[in-house]
Design a protein around this motif. Structure first.
Motif, PDB file in Angstrom:
ATOM      1  N   ASN A  12       0.806  -1.223   0.000  1.00  0.00           N
ATOM      2  CA  ASN A  12       0.000   0.000   0.000  1.00  0.00           C
ATOM      3  C   ASN A  12       0.836   1.269   0.000  1.00  0.00           C
ATOM      4  O   ASN A  12       0.452   2.277  -0.606  1.00  0.00           O
ATOM      5  N   ASP A  13       1.977   1.256   0.704  1.00  0.00           N
ATOM      6  CA  ASP A  13       2.749   2.494   0.807  1.00  0.00           C
ATOM      7  C   ASP A  13       3.898   2.566  -0.197  1.00  0.00           C
ATOM      8  O   ASP A  13       4.678   3.506  -0.218  1.00  0.00           O
ATOM      9  N   GLY A  14       4.001   1.527  -1.045  1.00  0.00           N
ATOM     10  CA  GLY A  14       4.989   1.552  -2.119  1.00  0.00           C
ATOM     11  C   GLY A  14       6.436   1.563  -1.668  1.00  0.00           C
ATOM     12  O   GLY A  14       7.306   2.075  -2.367  1.00  0.00           O
ATOM     13  N   ASP A  15       6.701   0.976  -0.483  1.00  0.00           N
ATOM     14  CA  ASP A  15       8.087   0.966  -0.008  1.00  0.00           C
ATOM     15  C   ASP A  15       8.824  -0.315  -0.368  1.00  0.00           C
ATOM     16  O   ASP A  15       9.952  -0.548   0.069  1.00  0.00           O
ATOM     17  N   GLY A  16       8.166  -1.161  -1.192  1.00  0.00           N
ATOM     18  CA  GLY A  16       8.812  -2.402  -1.629  1.00  0.00           C
ATOM     19  C   GLY A  16       8.589  -3.563  -0.684  1.00  0.00           C
ATOM     20  O   GLY A  16       9.081  -4.671  -0.935  1.00  0.00           O
ATOM     21  N   TYR A  17       7.850  -3.359   0.377  1.00  0.00           N
ATOM     22  CA  TYR A  17       7.574  -4.430   1.338  1.00  0.00           C
ATOM     23  C   TYR A  17       6.078  -4.681   1.357  1.00  0.00           C
ATOM     24  O   TYR A  17       5.295  -3.768   1.671  1.00  0.00           O
ATOM     25  N   PRO A  18       5.646  -5.899   1.002  1.00  0.00           N
ATOM     26  CA  PRO A  18       4.206  -6.182   0.970  1.00  0.00           C
ATOM     27  C   PRO A  18       3.588  -6.121   2.357  1.00  0.00           C
ATOM     28  O   PRO A  18       4.271  -6.202   3.377  1.00  0.00           O
ATOM     29  N   VAL A  19       2.288  -6.013   2.348  1.00  0.00           N
ATOM     30  CA  VAL A  19       1.544  -5.808   3.578  1.00  0.00           C
ATOM     31  C   VAL A  19       1.759  -6.905   4.612  1.00  0.00           C
ATOM     32  O   VAL A  19       1.695  -6.659   5.822  1.00  0.00           O
ATOM     33  N   ASP A  20       2.050  -8.149   4.142  1.00  0.00           N
ATOM     34  CA  ASP A  20       2.151  -9.248   5.114  1.00  0.00           C
ATOM     35  C   ASP A  20       3.437  -9.210   5.926  1.00  0.00           C
ATOM     36  O   ASP A  20       3.535  -9.861   6.972  1.00  0.00           O
ATOM     37  N   ILE A  21       4.436  -8.409   5.478  1.00  0.00           N
ATOM     38  CA  ILE A  21       5.658  -8.319   6.280  1.00  0.00           C
ATOM     39  C   ILE A  21       5.976  -6.885   6.707  1.00  0.00           C
ATOM     40  O   ILE A  21       6.917  -6.639   7.448  1.00  0.00           O
ATOM     41  N   ASP A  22       5.148  -5.932   6.222  1.00  0.00           N
ATOM     42  CA  ASP A  22       5.339  -4.526   6.584  1.00  0.00           C
ATOM     43  C   ASP A  22       4.463  -4.236   7.802  1.00  0.00           C
ATOM     44  O   ASP A  22       3.238  -4.372   7.732  1.00  0.00           O
ATOM     45  N   CYS A  23       5.061  -3.831   8.924  1.00  0.00           N
ATOM     46  CA  CYS A  23       4.273  -3.630  10.147  1.00  0.00           C
ATOM     47  C   CYS A  23       3.403  -2.379  10.069  1.00  0.00           C
ATOM     48  O   CYS A  23       2.487  -2.201  10.882  1.00  0.00           O
ATOM     49  N   ASP A  24       3.666  -1.492   9.118  1.00  0.00           N
ATOM     50  CA  ASP A  24       2.780  -0.351   8.864  1.00  0.00           C
ATOM     51  C   ASP A  24       2.836  -0.056   7.388  1.00  0.00           C
ATOM     52  O   ASP A  24       3.697   0.698   6.911  1.00  0.00           O
ATOM     53  N   ASP A  25       1.898  -0.665   6.635  1.00  0.00           N
ATOM     54  CA  ASP A  25       1.922  -0.537   5.177  1.00  0.00           C
ATOM     55  C   ASP A  25       1.246   0.740   4.701  1.00  0.00           C
ATOM     56  O   ASP A  25       0.927   0.866   3.519  1.00  0.00           O
ATOM     57  N   THR A  26       1.013   1.688   5.634  1.00  0.00           N
ATOM     58  CA  THR A  26       0.486   3.000   5.246  1.00  0.00           C
ATOM     59  C   THR A  26       1.572   4.071   5.332  1.00  0.00           C
ATOM     60  O   THR A  26       1.355   5.220   4.956  1.00  0.00           O
ATOM     61  N   ASP A  27       2.767   3.693   5.845  1.00  0.00           N
ATOM     62  CA  ASP A  27       3.864   4.637   6.030  1.00  0.00           C
ATOM     63  C   ASP A  27       5.120   4.077   5.361  1.00  0.00           C
ATOM     64  O   ASP A  27       5.666   3.054   5.803  1.00  0.00           O
ATOM     65  N   ALA A  28       5.570   4.727   4.290  1.00  0.00           N
ATOM     66  CA  ALA A  28       6.706   4.214   3.524  1.00  0.00           C
ATOM     67  C   ALA A  28       8.014   4.278   4.305  1.00  0.00           C
ATOM     68  O   ALA A  28       8.998   3.625   3.937  1.00  0.00           O
ATOM     69  N   THR A  29       8.037   5.054   5.405  1.00  0.00           N
ATOM     70  CA  THR A  29       9.275   5.138   6.198  1.00  0.00           C
ATOM     71  C   THR A  29       9.361   4.021   7.227  1.00  0.00           C
ATOM     72  O   THR A  29      10.358   3.914   7.935  1.00  0.00           O
ATOM     73  N   VAL A  30       8.319   3.245   7.313  1.00  0.00           N
ATOM     74  CA  VAL A  30       8.288   2.125   8.267  1.00  0.00           C
ATOM     75  C   VAL A  30       8.210   0.823   7.487  1.00  0.00           C
ATOM     76  O   VAL A  30       7.243   0.564   6.781  1.00  0.00           O
ATOM     77  N   ASN A  31       9.223   0.000   7.630  1.00  0.00           N
ATOM     78  CA  ASN A  31       9.276  -1.304   6.972  1.00  0.00           C
ATOM     79  C   ASN A  31      10.504  -2.057   7.485  1.00  0.00           C
ATOM     80  O   ASN A  31      11.362  -1.447   8.154  1.00  0.00           O
ATOM     81  N   PRO A  32      10.635  -3.319   7.188  1.00  0.00           N
ATOM     82  CA  PRO A  32      11.767  -4.096   7.724  1.00  0.00           C
ATOM     83  C   PRO A  32      13.142  -3.594   7.293  1.00  0.00           C
ATOM     84  O   PRO A  32      14.157  -3.924   7.923  1.00  0.00           O
ATOM     85  N   GLY A  33      13.205  -2.757   6.246  1.00  0.00           N
ATOM     86  CA  GLY A  33      14.500  -2.257   5.796  1.00  0.00           C
ATOM     87  C   GLY A  33      14.811  -0.866   6.298  1.00  0.00           C
ATOM     88  O   GLY A  33      15.882  -0.324   6.002  1.00  0.00           O
TER      89      GLY A  33
END
Length: 541
Positions: free
Chosen positions: A184-205
């Protein structure tokens, strides 16, 4: 030589002519013809049920059998026909091994039919047997529903990418399903592993920000609790590398700048007044709080113009309204600080918009347009009759027409205006009025609203009104008698007992002299005269 054909012979000839009796070799078996033409021998269509409502012959012809007979037993002539009206031609149904004339409604004796009866009828003819089983009622039968006990699971459902269930029955679950490659946030991390898929600055990387209260790198640890934020000496959640004083928990990038302590509290490199955080202007009028006398009102600041009538120090110079030199031209007659334009009584210094309402003096002390009990400031005052005057000031608080503001009625025996004087004793009643302008005041005029009625008017004997205010109306008034009655000497014609009439009694209106009224004696005088005159005439004759 002609031969005479007998009746039986004629009948037989007629039946042969119309095909009612098959001629050997001319009308072969319909089943044989059908099998030979379509190669259906040994198939489910190798039965008389193709043309009859009963599978093994007998009973009436079905729709296809009727067409077959009508075509003079020409099977190819009816291949394009849709005898049973299900939208499929006879040729199409035969090809698919359906009975071309059998419908759910025309099935006759099914006792001799095969168990899979419905398979002999085109799918368009539904209802021959019960439909497919759908245990969970989701519209998908058990044979295609991967979980027919759960209505949320079926081929038409949306895959839930985190519940461990094959929701859409495509054989793959959650992240393995192509439907779950959602970012959803286009940060390259799908929703199932992104703890906040509405914020591109938050992801496993992402890198952990050790002071924002967010799990930026989705590792389950936040700020100082994250191993990425190793050293935080003062325990304020900000590690030493970004905390400008890691020995003071009140000093860190998240702290508020104290504009008077000489410390860079928020670690932005500037201190106190030099910090932009200290240029506080709450009302946005361009004047910071330290010089704005009311930093909640954008119309009040050192650059504003003084309003000389609002009771506010608009320009923050410490003086208000007419006391301000800017208001030098304003007039304040009573010197109460409120100019005449705003003071409802500029002759009384106790009356002005800043005064307190006196709930019992009948004055609008605070110039708000409401007086005494009607003023909201006097909400606790009792006004039983609702006339605006509280019980403490109203001499009759049960009658709304009686109060200090009422007009004295000079003839009702009531102190209407609560001044302690009633009717004629009230100074309001000292001057008699002449309402109708006929020259007679209300104290002598019996109807001071009608100029034709007064003591000097002439009595109208037919209007039912006491025109001359003598207490008598029409026929009862002596002015209306013809001739006027003789009033004995000493009679003042006021019907008091001083009228004797010469007979020791008063002459009242309507009394007849001698006990018969003023003219009661006439019959006794006139009748004898008439009789005497007639006798004289009789003698002369």
């Amino acid at each position: 030589m002609n031969r005479v054909i007998g009746i039986p012979g004629a009948i037989l000839t007629f039946m042969l002519a119309f095909g009612w009796i098959p001629v050997a070799g001319a009308y072969p078996s319909a089943t044989t013809d059908f099998n030979n033409l379509y190669g259906t021998s040994g198939t489910r269509l190798d039965t008389c049920g193709v043309c009859h409502n009963e599978f093994y012959g007998g009973g009436p012809l079905n729709a296809y059998g009727i067409d077959y007979k009508s075509s003079r037993y020409d099977l190819t002539a009816i291949e394009g026909a849709d005898a049973d009206g299900d939208g499929f031609t006879a040729g199409e149904e035969i090809t698919n091994l359906f009975m071309p004339g059998l419908t759910c409604d025309t099935i006759g004796d099914t006792s001799n039919a095969p168990a899979d009866l419905a398979d002999y009828v085109d799918p368009a003819n539904v209802g021959c047997v019960a439909g497919p089983v759908d245990n969970d009622g989701d519209g998908y039968p058990v044979d295609i529903d991967c979980d027919d006990t759960d209505a949320t699971v079926n081929p038409g459902a949306t895959e839930d990418c985190a519940d461990g269930i094959d929701n859409d029955c495509d054989g793959v679950i959650d992240g393995a399903d192509t439907d779950c490659v959602i970012d959803n946030d286009g940060d390259g991390y799908p929703v199932d592993i992104d703890c906040d898929d509405t914020d591109a600055t938050v992801n496993p990387g992402a890198a952990e920000d050790c002071a924002d209260g967010i799990d930026n790198d989705c590792d389950g640890a936040i700020d100082a609790a994250d191993t990425d934020c190793v050293i935080d000496n003062d325990g304020d959640g900000y590690p030493v590398d970004i905390d400008c004083d890691d020995t003071d928990a009140t000093v860190n990038p998240g702290a508020a700048e104290d504009c008077a302590d000489g410390i860079d509290n928020d670690c932005d490199g500037v201190i106190d007044g030099a910090d932009t955080d200290c240029v506080i202007d709450n009302d946005g009028d361009g004047y910071p709080v330290d010089i704005d006398c009311d930093d909640t009102d954008a119309t009040v600041n050192p650059g504003a113009a003084e309003d000389c009538t609002d009771g506010i120090d608009n320009d923050c110079d410490g003086v208000i309204d007419v006391d301000d030199s800017d208001c030098a031209g304003m007039v304040d007659n009573d010197g109460d600080g409120y100019p005449v334009e705003k003071d409802c009584d500029d002759t009384d210094a106790t009356v002005n918009p800043g005064a307190t309402e006196d709930c019992t003096d009948g004055i609008d002390n605070d110039c708000d347009g409401a007086i005494d009990a009607s003023d909201s400031d006097c909400a606790g005052m009792v006004d039983n009759d609702g006339d605006g005057y509280p019980v403490e000031k109203d001499c009759d608080d049960t009658d709304a027409t009686v109060n200090p503001g009422a007009t004295e009625d000079c003839a009702d025996g009531i102190d209407n205006d609560c001044d302690g004087a009633i009717d004629a004793s009230d100074s309001d009643c000292a001057v008699a009025t002449d309402n109708d302008g006929d020259g007679y005041s209300s104290d002598t005029d019996c109807d001071d609203n009608d100029p034709s009625v007064n003591p000097g008017a002439e009595e109208d004997c037919d209007d039912g009104i006491d025109n001359d205010c003598d207490g008598r109306i029409d026929g009862d008034d002596n002015d209306c008698r013809t001739p006027p009655p003789t009033i004995p000497p000493g009679d003042d014609d006021d019907d008091d007992d001083d009228d004797t009439g010469g007979c020791g009694g008063e002459i009242e209106d309507g009394d007849r002299l001698g006990g018969l009224g003023h003219f009661g004696f006439l019959p006794f005088v006139l009748v004898p005269l008439v009789v005497s005159n007639r006798r004289r005439r009789s003698r002369r004759r």
